[in-house]
Design an enzyme around this catalytic site. Structure first.
Site, short mmCIF file in Angstrom:
data_model
loop_
_atom_site.label_atom_id
_atom_site.label_comp_id
_atom_site.label_asym_id
_atom_site.label_seq_id
_atom_site.Cartn_x
_atom_site.Cartn_y
_atom_site.Cartn_z
N CYS A 115 33.81 44.76 45.03
CA CYS A 115 34.10 46.09 44.50
C CYS A 115 32.91 47.04 44.65
CB CYS A 115 34.49 46.00 43.03
SG CYS A 115 35.88 44.90 42.75
N HIS A 255 32.54 52.19 38.88
CA HIS A 255 33.63 51.35 39.35
C HIS A 255 34.65 51.22 38.21
CE1 HIS A 255 36.01 48.19 40.88
NE2 HIS A 255 35.42 47.20 40.24
N ASN A 285 42.03 48.47 38.87
CA ASN A 285 40.84 48.18 39.67
C ASN A 285 41.25 48.08 41.14
OD1 ASN A 285 38.70 47.00 41.01
ND2 ASN A 285 38.28 45.47 39.44
C1 LIG Z 1 39.88 39.84 32.39
C2 LIG Z 1 39.55 40.49 31.08
C3 LIG Z 1 40.36 41.77 30.92
C4 LIG Z 1 39.94 39.52 29.97
O1 LIG Z 1 39.65 40.10 28.73
P1 LIG Z 1 38.87 39.27 27.61
O2 LIG Z 1 38.73 40.12 26.43
O3 LIG Z 1 37.60 38.74 28.24
O4 LIG Z 1 39.89 38.13 27.33
P2 LIG Z 1 39.66 36.55 27.42
O5 LIG Z 1 39.60 36.16 28.87
O6 LIG Z 1 38.53 36.18 26.51
O7 LIG Z 1 40.99 36.07 26.81
C5 LIG Z 1 41.33 36.29 25.43
C6 LIG Z 1 42.71 35.73 25.19
O8 LIG Z 1 43.67 36.58 25.84
C7 LIG Z 1 44.49 35.80 26.71
N1 LIG Z 1 44.85 36.60 27.87
C8 LIG Z 1 44.23 36.69 29.07
N2 LIG Z 1 44.88 37.53 29.87
C9 LIG Z 1 45.94 37.98 29.17
C10 LIG Z 1 46.96 38.89 29.46
N3 LIG Z 1 47.08 39.50 30.64
N4 LIG Z 1 47.87 39.14 28.50
C11 LIG Z 1 47.80 38.55 27.31
N5 LIG Z 1 46.84 37.69 26.98
C12 LIG Z 1 45.92 37.40 27.89
C13 LIG Z 1 43.65 34.61 27.07
O9 LIG Z 1 44.44 33.54 27.50
C14 LIG Z 1 42.90 34.34 25.79
O10 LIG Z 1 43.75 33.65 24.94
P3 LIG Z 1 43.19 32.44 24.03
O11 LIG Z 1 42.14 33.06 23.17
O12 LIG Z 1 44.40 31.98 23.34
O13 LIG Z 1 42.63 31.47 25.03
C15 LIG Z 1 38.03 40.81 30.95
O14 LIG Z 1 37.32 39.61 30.82
C16 LIG Z 1 37.51 41.57 32.11
O15 LIG Z 1 37.85 42.71 32.33
N6 LIG Z 1 36.56 40.96 32.88
C17 LIG Z 1 35.99 41.60 34.01
C18 LIG Z 1 36.91 41.40 35.18
C19 LIG Z 1 36.60 42.30 36.32
O16 LIG Z 1 36.15 43.39 36.16
N7 LIG Z 1 36.92 41.81 37.53
C20 LIG Z 1 36.78 42.54 38.71
C21 LIG Z 1 35.39 42.58 39.16
S1 LIG Z 1 35.17 43.76 40.39
#
Ligand SMILES: CC(C)(COP(=O)(O)OP(=O)(O)OC[C@H]1O[C@@H](n2cnc3c(N)ncnc32)[C@H](O)[C@@H]1OP(=O)(O)O)[C@@H](O)C(=O)NCCC(=O)NCCS
Length: 336
Positions: A115, A255, A285
């Site tokens: 990205c 970004h 994204n």
């Molecule tokens: C992916 C992202 C949105 C997840 O959010 P988060 O707050 O970290 O959430 P977690 O991964 O800790 O998950 C929390 C809970 O939500 C759940 N969950 C994950 N995705 C979900 C979704 N789409 N819908 C509902 N629940 C979801 C998980 O399973 C977890 O459940 P649990 O506690 O029972 O295990 C976040 O980590 C993120 O934005 N990371 C950066 C990713 C990124 O920018 N990638 C591109 C790079 S260029």
């Protein structure tokens, strides 16, 4: 930066027509609009039509950028495309665009920096102009991520979208244009965001297909922690290299990955909301296309002025990060 001053002569973007909302996703995976909005800020994303590939999206963005720059394809010396979802492994998307645009004098290559790709590409391409090697470089960030997403994996399929953004870089008035380039990488974190198969390590087999290894695999929380660290860090590094401080930021174009990542960078930089370009609610994204699409929309909203310091900053697969500090060389007319 030493040498000829290099700025953004023209910009363009394109997103496919089809919109996929969080409510549509609720019907596909175990998720909810409420969760996605609260955890990411995303409400909808655009998805390419079945007959559209990355070079098709990139072509429209490139044509719009050339028109905006009042230049023709003949004026372009080099085409650099940043993408993690090229039409195919080779030839490069850049060579496909060279052909489609009929940019007969242009050299062409793709660059993979996740990205951060557009920031990397502009940073490197600008040096070819500053040094006098080239005069005009077309930089494109284009992605059709919908093709490399596992639509049964709620951890990844909710955060990405398709689109393309392009810019024509060229000489500008002395003292304006790109003031600094700050690029970095942390390869040790590469495992947190990857497409495991399809390369020489794990060539395509029935097994890799069955294991869904040709899709994006991501450890969201590790990428999140990295992003929060590097967004502020790279912005401050870039500003320092340009002899500026965070008070000098006119507009931050980050970004567009997650509103919580942007908010944390804003806090570290003490930036009010009106100095940050945000459009991830509508596009999600779009990886290498995210910064140029946001930049174009900032222009369309009349948010780019002559003399203003515009900072583009990103992070992504690699893991990579980078920023560009640009003293904008003209006041852009609002289009919306
Ligand atoms: C992916 C992202 C949105 C997840 O959010 P988060 O707050 O970290 O959430 P977690 O991964 O800790 O998950 C929390 C809970 O939500 C759940 N969950 C994950 N995705 C979900 C979704 N789409 N819908 C509902 N629940 C979801 C998980 O399973 C977890 O459940 P649990 O506690 O029972 O295990 C976040 O980590 C993120 O934005 N990371 C950066 C990713 C990124 O920018 N990638 C591109 C790079 S260029």
């Amino acid at each position: 930066m030493a040498g000829i001053s290099v700025g953004f002569l023209g910009m363009g973007y394109y997103v496919p027509e089809k919109v996929l909302t969080n409510f549509d996703l609720e019907k596909m995976v175990d998720t909810s609009n409420e969760w996605i909005v609260e955890r990411t800020g995303i409400r909808e994303r655009h998805i390419a039509a079945p007959d559209q590939a990355t070079s098709d999206l990139g072509l429209i963005a490139a044509q719009r950028a050339l028109e905006d720059a009042h230049l023709s394809a003949d004026d372009i010396d080099l085409i650099v495309v940043a993408s993690e979802s090229p039409d195919m492994k080779f030839p490069s998307v850049a060579c496909m665009l060279q052909d489609k645009l009929n940019a007969s004098h242009a050299a062409a290559f793709d660059l993979g920096a996740g990205c951060t790709g557009f920031v990397y590409a502009c940073g490197i391409a600008s040096q070819t102009i500053a040094s006098g090697l080239y005069k005009h470089v077309l930089v494109v960030g284009a992605e059709t991520l919908s093709r490399i997403l596992n639509w049964q994996d709620r951890n990844t399929c909710i955060i990405f979208g398709d689109g393309a953004g392009a810019a024509v870089l060229g000489p500008v008035e002395d003292g304006y244009g790109i003031l600094s380039v700050d690029l970095g990488a942390k390869g040790a974190g590469g495992k947190f965001l990857s497409m495991p198969a399809g390369g020489s390590r794990r060539p395509a087999t029935h097994e890799t297909v069955d294991n869904k290894e040709h899709f994006i695999h991501m450890n969201g929380s590790e990428v999140f922690k990295f992003a929060v660290r590097v967004m502020g860090h790279s912005t401050l590094n870039g500003l320092k290299k340009a002899g500026l401080t965070k008070k000098d930021i006119g507009l931050l174009v980050p970004h567009q990955a997650n509103i919580r990542i942007i908010a944390s960078a804003a806090k570290r930089l003490s930036l009010p909301e009106d100095k940050i370009m945000v459009n991830l609610d509508k596009y999600a994204n779009t990886s290498a296309a995210s910064v140029p699409i946001a930049l174009c929309q900032a222009r369309d909203q009349g948010r780019l002025y002559k003399g203003e310091n515009v900072v583009m900053v990103g992070f992504g697969a690699g893991l990579t990060y980078g920023s560009l500090v640009v003293k904008w060389h003209k006041t852009e007319e609002a289009k919306v």
